[in-house]
Write a protein that holds these residues in place. Structure first.
Motif, PDB file in Angstrom:
ATOM      1  N   GLU A 265      -8.709 -18.107   1.395  1.00 63.11           N
ATOM      2  CA  GLU A 265      -9.843 -17.502   2.102  1.00 63.11           C
ATOM      3  C   GLU A 265      -9.396 -16.258   2.856  1.00 63.11           C
ATOM      4  OE1 GLU A 265     -13.995 -17.410   3.236  1.00 63.11           O
ATOM      5  OE2 GLU A 265     -12.757 -18.066   1.540  1.00 63.11           O
ATOM      6  N   GLY A 266      -8.176 -16.282   3.396  1.00 64.27           N
ATOM      7  CA  GLY A 266      -7.638 -15.086   4.035  1.00 64.27           C
ATOM      8  C   GLY A 266      -7.558 -13.934   3.051  1.00 64.27           C
ATOM      9  N   TYR A 267      -7.179 -14.253   1.812  1.00 61.65           N
ATOM     10  CA  TYR A 267      -7.110 -13.227   0.767  1.00 61.65           C
ATOM     11  C   TYR A 267      -8.498 -12.665   0.480  1.00 61.65           C
ATOM     12  CZ  TYR A 267      -5.596 -11.099  -3.670  1.00 61.65           C
ATOM     13  OH  TYR A 267      -5.298 -10.219  -4.683  1.00 61.65           O
ATOM     14  N   ARG A 268      -9.479 -13.557   0.338  1.00 56.38           N
ATOM     15  CA  ARG A 268     -10.844 -13.111   0.030  1.00 56.38           C
ATOM     16  C   ARG A 268     -11.418 -12.269   1.162  1.00 56.38           C
ATOM     17  NH1 ARG A 268     -15.827 -13.827   1.234  1.00 56.38           N
ATOM     18  NH2 ARG A 268     -15.326 -15.345   2.853  1.00 56.38           N
ATOM     19  N   ILE A 269     -11.216 -12.722   2.409  1.00 58.85           N
ATOM     20  CA  ILE A 269     -11.764 -11.996   3.560  1.00 58.85           C
ATOM     21  C   ILE A 269     -11.101 -10.629   3.692  1.00 58.85           C
ATOM     22  CG2 ILE A 269     -11.954 -12.020   6.088  1.00 58.85           C
ATOM     23  CD1 ILE A 269     -12.192 -15.063   5.939  1.00 58.85           C
ATOM     24  N   GLY A 270      -9.838 -10.519   3.278  1.00 62.47           N
ATOM     25  CA  GLY A 270      -9.171  -9.227   3.323  1.00 62.47           C
ATOM     26  C   GLY A 270      -9.917  -8.169   2.528  1.00 62.47           C
ATOM     27  N   PHE A 271     -10.473  -8.561   1.390  1.00 64.63           N
ATOM     28  CA  PHE A 271     -11.298  -7.644   0.609  1.00 64.63           C
ATOM     29  C   PHE A 271     -12.622  -7.375   1.314  1.00 64.63           C
ATOM     30  CE2 PHE A 271      -8.378  -8.780  -2.738  1.00 64.63           C
ATOM     31  CZ  PHE A 271      -8.378  -7.686  -3.591  1.00 64.63           C
ATOM     32  N   LYS A 276     -14.007  -3.871   0.072  1.00 65.84           N
ATOM     33  CA  LYS A 276     -13.519  -3.767  -1.304  1.00 65.84           C
ATOM     34  C   LYS A 276     -14.139  -4.876  -2.150  1.00 65.84           C
ATOM     35  CE  LYS A 276      -9.160  -1.986   0.507  1.00 65.84           C
ATOM     36  NZ  LYS A 276      -7.749  -2.300   0.790  1.00 65.84           N
ATOM     37  N   ASP A 277     -14.378  -4.586  -3.404  1.00 73.51           N
ATOM     38  CA  ASP A 277     -15.065  -5.511  -4.300  1.00 73.51           C
ATOM     39  C   ASP A 277     -14.054  -6.390  -5.023  1.00 73.51           C
ATOM     40  OD1 ASP A 277     -16.692  -6.857  -6.022  1.00 73.51           O
ATOM     41  OD2 ASP A 277     -17.486  -5.077  -7.041  1.00 73.51           O
ATOM     42  N   ILE A 278     -13.905  -7.619  -4.565  1.00 67.78           N
ATOM     43  CA  ILE A 278     -12.925  -8.525  -5.170  1.00 67.78           C
ATOM     44  C   ILE A 278     -13.340  -8.937  -6.574  1.00 67.78           C
ATOM     45  CG2 ILE A 278     -13.918 -10.696  -4.306  1.00 67.78           C
ATOM     46  CD1 ILE A 278     -11.038 -11.641  -3.778  1.00 67.78           C
ATOM     47  N   SER A 279     -14.630  -8.851  -6.884  1.00 69.23           N
ATOM     48  CA  SER A 279     -15.099  -9.271  -8.202  1.00 69.23           C
ATOM     49  C   SER A 279     -14.563  -8.369  -9.311  1.00 69.23           C
ATOM     50  CB  SER A 279     -16.626  -9.288  -8.251  1.00 69.23           C
ATOM     51  OG  SER A 279     -17.166  -7.974  -8.180  1.00 69.23           O
ATOM     52  N   GLU A 429      -8.379  -0.174  -3.365  1.00 69.45           N
ATOM     53  CA  GLU A 429      -9.061  -1.224  -4.119  1.00 69.45           C
ATOM     54  C   GLU A 429      -8.362  -2.580  -4.021  1.00 69.45           C
ATOM     55  OE1 GLU A 429      -9.370   0.102  -8.139  1.00 69.45           O
ATOM     56  OE2 GLU A 429     -10.813   1.710  -7.691  1.00 69.45           O
ATOM     57  N   ARG A 430      -7.125  -2.593  -3.553  1.00 69.74           N
ATOM     58  CA  ARG A 430      -6.371  -3.840  -3.522  1.00 69.74           C
ATOM     59  C   ARG A 430      -6.283  -4.377  -2.094  1.00 69.74           C
ATOM     60  NH1 ARG A 430      -2.044   0.047  -4.025  1.00 69.74           N
ATOM     61  NH2 ARG A 430      -0.692  -0.013  -2.175  1.00 69.74           N
ATOM     62  N   SER A 431      -5.814  -5.627  -1.978  1.00 74.94           N
ATOM     63  CA  SER A 431      -5.592  -6.221  -0.656  1.00 74.94           C
ATOM     64  C   SER A 431      -4.413  -7.187  -0.761  1.00 74.94           C
ATOM     65  CB  SER A 431      -6.854  -6.926  -0.161  1.00 74.94           C
ATOM     66  OG  SER A 431      -6.711  -7.318   1.198  1.00 74.94           O
ATOM     67  N   PHE A 432      -4.271  -8.070   0.219  1.00 75.99           N
ATOM     68  CA  PHE A 432      -3.169  -9.034   0.223  1.00 75.99           C
ATOM     69  C   PHE A 432      -3.451 -10.071   1.303  1.00 75.99           C
ATOM     70  CE2 PHE A 432      -2.154  -6.022   3.522  1.00 75.99           C
ATOM     71  CZ  PHE A 432      -1.574  -6.778   4.525  1.00 75.99           C
ATOM     72  N   THR A 433      -2.632 -11.091   1.350  1.00 74.63           N
ATOM     73  CA  THR A 433      -2.616 -12.002   2.492  1.00 74.63           C
ATOM     74  C   THR A 433      -1.227 -12.604   2.617  1.00 74.63           C
ATOM     75  OG1 THR A 433      -3.885 -13.731   3.632  1.00 74.63           O
ATOM     76  CG2 THR A 433      -3.234 -14.201   1.382  1.00 74.63           C
TER      77      THR A 433
END
Length: 720
Positions: A265-271, A276-279, A429-433
């Motif tokens: 969830e931390g990864y998803r919220i980072g987007f 940013k569009d995680i889809s 466009e990218r993220s991380f956790t």
């Protein structure tokens, strides 16, 4: 038979295969497989003969016989894995095999190992000793390749060994002097150069392509209650990995799911938090320490529901992936951190302008080949560990080290490679956790500390969000922040902030809760460099797995002007240690981040269990104000407008250095970012100073004194 890596790489069928006109892909792969098999069988047979030969100058006989015996055993291990005996073996047999493969570099045996540069130099002289220690360390990577059943990787390294050996044999047979260090160095140089393109693309595939699934298959298909599975990875397995797995196996399914949910969830919220569009992303890179497979399996399922498949590659064990004390990938407890430290600069043996250009060309070609896969890559999801005995390395003059010119080349390569990566895996466009958990080495109260860490990682982010907003509101009134140490801490810094043109709608600080950096607990900014001056000092700190005593950095106009520590006997040794491992070979770095940590619960937990020196920077940075040297937190994302939960735009996303990206990307970024925390008990004051000279105290003598922040002090008093 003469084995020559340069000729093999160019004249024979390439190990990774090259397109053959008019041959189907299936036929091509079979041809490559057959060619590799033939080369492997030839190399293996020759290696086994060397174990009993004395056909080289007497000084070198023990080296070649011992190394041949090791390679022969690895060939046996490859076949042990290939025919399935590994998976049928009882636990005791697996443990004995694991110990035997790694015992040569264990601390109790390392003194007499050729992997130890001191031992090799004592036996063969400085230059030849360094060369042969490099070779021996590179050949040790065959352990993991045997478990991955990667015949190609095993073959090219056996051939390298045979090429070096054959040169010594020819000299002995012709009654000539043994080859010189320069001759051996050339063989090693061309081995690295000739296989760089294949290895670079191979590593990119491991990061970007989910079908490269060695670790994933073990995680998802193994019986995780049968701890034999840990020995299938090929890593050195200790009680850390075994007890971690036992602990997770003892947890309820709901408890394990909570760990995985917090992580993913931390990864998803980072987007989400950065718009940013995680889809649009289909791949996530999972990095973790063995023992956490039950949590990782649950996380893989969570990512699947987000439409993402994982890549899980091994931390570097070969010169091609880069060897370091700080592991990046999946890994287990190092057999010997001093061994890793001794070989961290092995690239000094071959690093020159020609090689840098060749590697950058290979990197470009690899990204072009995998352009689509790179565009679908979402970024890493990292599980860090802490609790191992702090490591204070011994600097060895016998170990390879980069000279001044190579240091500049290394820094230039990091910058160019980072810039290139951002072209294909865009920062906007990218993220991380990142999340962290303790391992059993932390002590007898491991399970208790683990449970406390789970609490820290799942603190009420809404509560912290409100308190942190109060801090931000105060700091946004300031022209600069004054930070001073107390007691023996000599910190005395003036940190300049950006001017807010519209304070009603703009802010300097990001309100960081539990998304990319778990746990909650900091507000951070990219400070202005001009006018940022003073000294940062910490009595004892651990950065990227290494200890620093009395670390001290002087800033002038936001740039590192001087640095030192007291780890070693001489100032020269201390400066080199910091330049290698904090400055990453740069002559100077900017102050990329200033932050105020608010996680007093983590701080008190560290004090309660006496584990402050073992906390990872991920948690330690929340336990006081911290300062990062290197790039800002918004590196390559400066032009993305980011907002706090209160709707204000975060305007402090760049500094005077990162602003240079508009002119020259390579001048704007350093591709490093090292956080250094001043703990509360060393902090005398943190004060916001307005343009009119008025002051707002935020922290004084280790306590939050700003109105509205009293809740943070409850942890000090046993509450919260």
């Amino acid at each position: 038979m003469e084995f020559n890596s340069e000729n093999n790489a160019e004249a024979n069928v390439k190990i990774n295969g090259e397109a053959n006109m008019g041959v189907s892909m299936v036929a091509e792969r079979e041809a490559v497989k057959t060619a590799v098999m033939e080369r492997y069988q030839l190399a293996k047979a020759r290696v086994k003969e060397i174990m009993k030969e004395e056909c080289v100058e007497g000084t070198y006989v023990p080296f070649f016989q011992k190394t041949a015996a090791f390679l022969s055993e690895l060939a046996d291990v490859y076949e042990y894995v290939e025919d399935g005996r590994l998976y049928r073996a009882p636990m005791e047999e697996l443990q004995k095999l694991n110990r035997r493969l790694y015992e040569d570099v264990l601390p109790e045996h390392y003194k007499n190992s050729y992997a130890n540069p001191s031992c090799a130099v004592a036996a063969f002289g400085t230059d030849m000793g360094r060369n042969l220690s490099f070779l021996y360390a590179e050949l040790r990577s065959l352990i993991v390749f045997a478990f991955e059943k990667d015949m190609a990787e095993i073959t090219i390294r056996m051939e390298l060994f045979l090429e070096v050996y054959t040169t010594f044999v020819c000299a002995w047979e012709e009654k000539r002097q043994a080859p010189g260090a320069g001759d051996v160095r050339q063989m090693l140089y061309w081995f690295v150069c000739d296989y760089t393109a294949e290895e670079v693309e191979k590593h990119l595939r491991r990061m970007l392509c989910p079908e490269e699934d060695f670790a994933l298959r073990l995680i998802m298909d193994s019986d995780l209650e049968d701890l034999r599975y840990l020995y299938y990875f090929g890593e050195y397995i200790t009680e850390n990995e075994l007890e971690t797995a036992r602990h997770l196996n003892a947890m309820s399914a709901e408890a394990v799911k909570k760990l995985a949910d917090t992580y993913t969830e931390g990864y998803r919220i980072g987007f989400e938090a950065t718009g940013k569009d995680i889809s649009r992303k289909k791949t996530v890179n999972i990095r973790y320490c063995l023992g956490f497979e039950r949590m990782i399996r649950s996380a893989v399922e969570n990512f699947g529901r987000l439409g993402m498949k994982p890549t899980i590659y091994r931390a570097g064990v070969s010169i091609f992936q880069g060897k370091s004390v700080n592991k990046n990938g999946f890994f287990a407890t190092p057999a010997n951190k001093q061994y890793d430290f001794d070989h961290k600069d092995d690239e000094a043996l071959y690093l020159d302008k020609q090689y840098v250009n060749r590697r950058l060309e290979a990197l470009r070609a690899g990204y072009e080949t995998l352009k689509k896969e790179a565009s679908l890559f979402g970024g890493p999801a990292v599980v860090e560990i802490f609790g191992e005995e702090p490591f204070a390395p011994k600097a060895k003059e016998e170990a390879l080290a980069l000279d001044a010119g190579q240091q500049k080349l290394s820094a230039q390569y990091r910058t160019a490679a980072g810039t290139m990566q951002n072209e294909y895996i865009r920062g906007d466009e990218r993220s991380f956790t990142i999340i962290a958990f303790p391992v059993p080495a932390i002590g007898e109260k491991y399970r208790e500390i683990f449970d406390e860490t789970v609490k820290i990682n799942t603190l009420d982010y809404k509560l912290y969000q409100g308190i942190q907003q109060t801090i931000i509101d105060a700091l946004d009134q300031a022209a600069y922040v004054r930070v001073k140490g107390m007691g023996r801490n000599r910190t005395d810094l003036k940190v300049m902030l950006h001017r807010l043109e519209n304070p009603e709608k703009e802010t300097n600080f990001e309100n960081c809760v539990a998304d990319v950096n778990i746990p909650v607990g900091e507000v951070f900014t990219s400070p202005r460099l001009m006018g940022t001056d003073g000294v940062l000092h910490v009595e004892r700190v651990f950065l990227n797995g290494l200890e620093y005593r009395n670390l001290e950095i002087t800033f002038r106009d936001g740039m590192v002007a001087d640095y030192t520590c007291t780890n070693f006997d001489t100032g020269e040794e201390n400066k080199k240690y910091m330049k290698d491992n904090v400055m990453f070979h740069h002559d100077t770095l900017p102050l990329g981040e200033f932050a105020v940590g608010t996680n007093t619960v983590a701080y008190v937990t560290a004090k309660k269990y006496g584990i402050g020196d073992k906390m990872p920077i991920l948690i330690a940075e929340k336990m006081g104000p911290h300062f990062a040297v290197g790039d800002t937190c918004y590196s390559h994302e400066e032009d993305i407008m980011t907002y706090n939960p209160d709707g204000k735009a975060i305007v402090a996303r760049e500094n005077e250095i990162s602003a240079l990206r508009r002119e020259d990307m390579e001048k704007a970024y350093f591709n490093c970012h090292t956080d250094i925390t001043v703990p509360y008990d060393e902090l005398g004051e943190l004060t916001a100073v307005r343009e009119d000279g008025g002051e707002i105290a935020v922290i004084r003598e280790g306590r939050f004194v700003l109105e509205g922040c009293g809740e943070l002090n409850k942890a000090f008093d046993g509450g919260m």
